[in-house]
Design a protein around this motif. Structure first.
Motif, mmCIF file in Angstrom:
data_model
loop_
_atom_site.group_PDB
_atom_site.id
_atom_site.type_symbol
_atom_site.label_atom_id
_atom_site.label_comp_id
_atom_site.label_asym_id
_atom_site.label_seq_id
_atom_site.Cartn_x
_atom_site.Cartn_y
_atom_site.Cartn_z
ATOM 1 N N CYS A 1 7.241 81.536 27.603
ATOM 2 C CA CYS A 1 8.138 81.265 28.739
ATOM 3 C C CYS A 1 7.417 81.475 30.067
ATOM 4 C CB CYS A 1 9.388 82.138 28.666
ATOM 5 S SG CYS A 1 10.321 81.949 27.142
ATOM 6 N N LEU A 2 6.106 81.181 30.070
ATOM 7 C CA LEU A 2 5.239 81.325 31.239
ATOM 8 C C LEU A 2 5.148 82.768 31.739
ATOM 9 C CD1 LEU A 2 5.889 78.108 33.391
ATOM 10 C CD2 LEU A 2 3.900 78.661 31.980
ATOM 11 N N GLN A 3 5.475 83.720 30.856
ATOM 12 C CA GLN A 3 5.372 85.143 31.203
ATOM 13 C C GLN A 3 4.354 85.807 30.276
ATOM 14 O OE1 GLN A 3 7.376 86.326 33.931
ATOM 15 N NE2 GLN A 3 7.603 84.088 34.011
ATOM 16 N N ASP A 4 3.771 86.925 30.738
ATOM 17 C CA ASP A 4 2.777 87.637 29.939
ATOM 18 C C ASP A 4 3.360 88.010 28.581
ATOM 19 O OD1 ASP A 4 1.450 87.448 32.304
ATOM 20 O OD2 ASP A 4 1.444 89.586 32.765
ATOM 21 N N ALA A 5 2.564 87.783 27.540
ATOM 22 C CA ALA A 5 3.040 88.085 26.185
ATOM 23 C C ALA A 5 2.069 89.052 25.502
ATOM 24 C CB ALA A 5 3.208 86.797 25.388
ATOM 25 N N VAL A 6 1.198 88.549 24.637
ATOM 26 C CA VAL A 6 0.313 89.420 23.848
ATOM 27 C C VAL A 6 -1.092 88.831 23.823
ATOM 28 C CG1 VAL A 6 2.202 90.259 22.394
ATOM 29 C CG2 VAL A 6 0.914 88.227 21.699
ATOM 30 N N PRO A 7 -2.095 89.641 23.448
ATOM 31 C CA PRO A 7 -3.464 89.124 23.375
ATOM 32 C C PRO A 7 -3.627 88.082 22.274
ATOM 33 C CG PRO A 7 -3.450 91.529 23.471
ATOM 34 C CD PRO A 7 -2.040 91.101 23.212
ATOM 35 N N MET A 8 -4.503 87.148 22.524
ATOM 36 C CA MET A 8 -4.887 86.163 21.524
ATOM 37 C C MET A 8 -6.287 85.676 21.879
ATOM 38 S SD MET A 8 -2.599 82.833 22.669
ATOM 39 C CE MET A 8 -3.247 81.826 21.340
ATOM 40 N N ARG B 1 -8.445 93.326 20.111
ATOM 41 C CA ARG B 1 -8.978 92.549 18.986
ATOM 42 C C ARG B 1 -8.010 92.565 17.805
ATOM 43 N NH1 ARG B 1 -12.876 88.864 20.015
ATOM 44 N NH2 ARG B 1 -14.194 89.628 21.703
ATOM 45 N N ARG B 2 -7.476 93.741 17.512
ATOM 46 C CA ARG B 2 -6.545 93.857 16.390
ATOM 47 C C ARG B 2 -5.273 93.050 16.668
ATOM 48 N NH1 ARG B 2 -7.896 99.325 16.510
ATOM 49 N NH2 ARG B 2 -5.826 99.889 17.312
ATOM 50 N N ALA B 3 -4.834 93.049 17.922
ATOM 51 C CA ALA B 3 -3.614 92.316 18.268
ATOM 52 C C ALA B 3 -3.788 90.820 18.073
ATOM 53 C CB ALA B 3 -3.225 92.613 19.706
ATOM 54 N N ALA B 4 -5.016 90.327 18.267
ATOM 55 C CA ALA B 4 -5.285 88.890 18.133
ATOM 56 C C ALA B 4 -5.696 88.479 16.732
ATOM 57 C CB ALA B 4 -6.369 88.477 19.131
ATOM 58 N N ASP B 5 -5.773 89.422 15.815
ATOM 59 C CA ASP B 5 -6.259 89.159 14.462
ATOM 60 C C ASP B 5 -5.120 88.668 13.579
ATOM 61 O OD1 ASP B 5 -7.551 89.010 12.074
ATOM 62 O OD2 ASP B 5 -7.915 91.183 11.873
ATOM 63 N N VAL B 6 -5.121 87.382 13.271
ATOM 64 C CA VAL B 6 -4.016 86.826 12.465
ATOM 65 C C VAL B 6 -4.121 87.235 11.000
ATOM 66 C CG1 VAL B 6 -3.713 84.835 13.977
ATOM 67 C CG2 VAL B 6 -5.297 84.689 12.054
ATOM 68 N N SER B 7 -5.289 87.661 10.560
ATOM 69 C CA SER B 7 -5.484 87.972 9.146
ATOM 70 C C SER B 7 -4.668 89.177 8.698
ATOM 71 C CB SER B 7 -6.976 88.198 8.835
ATOM 72 O OG SER B 7 -7.440 89.343 9.542
ATOM 73 N N ARG B 8 -4.277 89.996 9.684
ATOM 74 C CA ARG B 8 -3.487 91.181 9.316
ATOM 75 C C ARG B 8 -2.150 90.807 8.725
ATOM 76 N NH1 ARG B 8 -1.535 93.500 13.155
ATOM 77 N NH2 ARG B 8 -1.916 91.960 14.772
ATOM 78 N N ALA B 9 -1.615 89.651 9.099
ATOM 79 C CA ALA B 9 -0.288 89.257 8.648
ATOM 80 C C ALA B 9 -0.347 88.362 7.419
ATOM 81 C CB ALA B 9 0.449 88.517 9.771
ATOM 82 N N GLU B 10 -1.547 88.080 6.901
ATOM 83 C CA GLU B 10 -1.658 87.160 5.760
ATOM 84 C C GLU B 10 -1.644 87.904 4.433
ATOM 85 O OE1 GLU B 10 -5.178 84.931 6.575
ATOM 86 O OE2 GLU B 10 -4.206 83.701 8.107
#
Length: 489
Positions: free
Chosen positions: A213-220, A480-489
């Motif tokens: 929504c054009l607002q700050d969210a999370v690291p990626m 880095r951990r916040a941007a790591d998609v593998s954690r949710a797989e």
């Protein structure tokens, strides 16, 4: 050649039609063709039906010859019909060979100046069909040493149009023309996807602040952003290719309404065989000939997918404008290539001109798709009379999509750069890590820090470190951990 339009202005179009009617169908039919007091030159290959269309449909100023691939498709149908009628004994070898030779001559483009019916002629394609029938017949006569207008050898209706109707020929030509024009669409989308894939690899470790929504969210990672663009473009390329293959199912052989009236036994099988050979694709008859005659839903589906593809380009172009905005007073995380000056008054200003152009093309494509959808829906009873609009608009915006994808790739994406330092500054100054701390410290506690950062005009990280929620050395690893998609797989 004396231009027909100029002659019409001199003598009046009603006189033109009246006189041509007399000379083309009256007792003087074989003695030449005249426009009022002006003789129609021998190399004018159109006839009475074409002239009527010129009077009735002065709409776009674009002729059927200006529709990419339409005339070539229609000519190949005529050529295949002549070969089919020869095969089943409905045409003599001499007549069939003359028609085929005329068709092959017309396919070179040398006679486009005679294919002058307006692209949006309102007869369901009859004027377009007859314009070509007349040109083929007159060219065949000329090739046989006879004058144009002498239809005793090859007649536009009796021979060129044998076994056909406008109602099965024109929808077939439309589908084949769109099929050929759309040939490069999937490639253009895949090439743009490949450009984003290169950026994905290049920035696979570049952190940035994701925004919702054009607002700050999370690291990626910027690689994840570019990978998303790559994926949607590859999906559109796949769907476009699947849908365009459906255009190879055509209603040819149905003649007027689907019954095949006035075509001879064996004709339908033969024309599909010859047309497939000419097109170098397997052309198939509609499973239900009446469905094939009535409906243009294959065109509507392809049109919708082209619009979806344009909408994705639109979205990507908007993203590039936002990410490059500023570049000092806004996001400024990427820099688009400076391909031209952005202002006549502000020195050094550079605008995102290519993304803006892509958005404009998408707006046009959306409008054209609406026109195509309405035209496809408006078919009444046994045929759809609005096929020429479908052809004109669909071909136009397929080409527009191809060009949009190409210029976005060549003039923008290939040379865009990522400002990694700016990305890190924006990330560290944001509340982007707040969500990553919720599992350990709870939503309410982290939200209190976010409010304090806002009230005190300080960074979230500064207060989080101050209150002991994380250490100075933990920040980078947490991002880095916040941007790591593998954690949710």
């Amino acid at each position: 050649m004396l231009e027909l339009g100029r002659t019409c202005r001199l003598v009046g179009i009603s006189r033109v039609v009246e006189t041509l009617e007399s000379y083309c169908h009256g007792p003087n039919a074989n003695r030449g063709r005249y426009l009022g007091k002006k003789e129609l030159p021998a190399d004018a290959l159109y006839g009475i039906n074409t002239v009527r269309a010129l009077e009735n449909f002065p709409l776009t100023g674009r002729t059927i010859a200006a529709l990419p691939q339409f005339v070539p498709a229609l000519v190949m149908i005529k050529e295949a019909a002549a070969l089919a009628n020869l095969e089943i004994g409905a045409l003599s070898a001499q007549k069939a060979e003359a028609i085929v030779e005329a068709c092959q001559e017309i396919r070179t483009g040398k006679y486009d100046v005679h294919l002058i019916v307006d692209a949006l002629e309102g007869s369901g394609g009859t004027s377009s069909n007859m314009n070509l029938n007349e040109v083929i017949a007159n060219l065949a006569a000329r090739l046989a040493g006879k004058p144009a207008g002498d239809y005793t050898f090859v007649h536009p209706n009796d021979h060129v149009n044998l076994g056909q109707s406008t109602n099965d020929v024109i929808p077939t030509a439309i589908k084949l023309a769109v099929f050929r024009v759309s040939e490069g669409t999937s490639l253009a989308l895949m090439q743009l996807a490949a450009a984003f894939s290169e950026k994905k690899i290049q920035h696979s470790q570049t952190l940035r602040l994701g925004r919702t929504c054009l607002q700050d969210a999370v690291p990626m990672l910027f690689g994840q952003t570019f990978g998303g663009y790559q994926a949607v473009l590859e999906r559109h390329a796949k769907y476009v290719e699947q849908l365009r293959r459906q255009l190879l199912v055509v209603p040819l052989g149905g003649t007027a309404v689907g019954t095949g009236l006035n075509s001879r036994p064996g004709y339908k099988r033969a024309i599909f065989q010859h047309l497939s050979a000419l097109i170098c694709q397997e052309i198939k008859p509609a499973a239900d000939p009446f469905d094939g005659m009535q409906n243009l839903d294959a065109c509507a589906r392809l049109s919708a997918e082209v619009r979806h593809s344009a909408n994705s380009l639109w979205k990507i172009a908007n993203d590039l404008m936002v990410l490059s905005s500023g570049p000092v007073a806004a996001v400024g995380e990427i820099a688009l290539p400076a391909i031209q000056a952005g202002s006549s008054i502000m020195p050094g200003k550079v605008n995102p001109v290519v993304p803006i152009a892509v958005c404009q093309a998408a707006f046009a494509i959306s409008g054209n798709d609406a026109a195509v959808a309405m035209a496809c829906q408006q078919g009444l009873l046994e045929i759809n009379c609005y096929g020429m609009l479908v052809c004109d608009r669909l071909i136009d915006f397929i080409i527009l999509l191809q060009r949009s994808a190409t210029i976005l790739r060549e003039r923008c994406v290939r040379s865009l750069t990522v400002d990694e330092e700016r990305c890190q500054q924006n990330l560290l100054a944001s509340t982007g890590l707040a969500a990553a701390l919720v599992p350990e410290f709870g939503y309410a506690n982290v939200a209190a820090i976010v409010r304090a950062a806002h009230d005190e005009h300080r960074s979230f990280l500064e207060i989080a470190i101050e209150r002991g929620l994380l250490g100075q050395n933990d920040v980078h690893s947490l991002m880095r951990r916040a941007a790591d998609v593998s954690r949710a797989e």
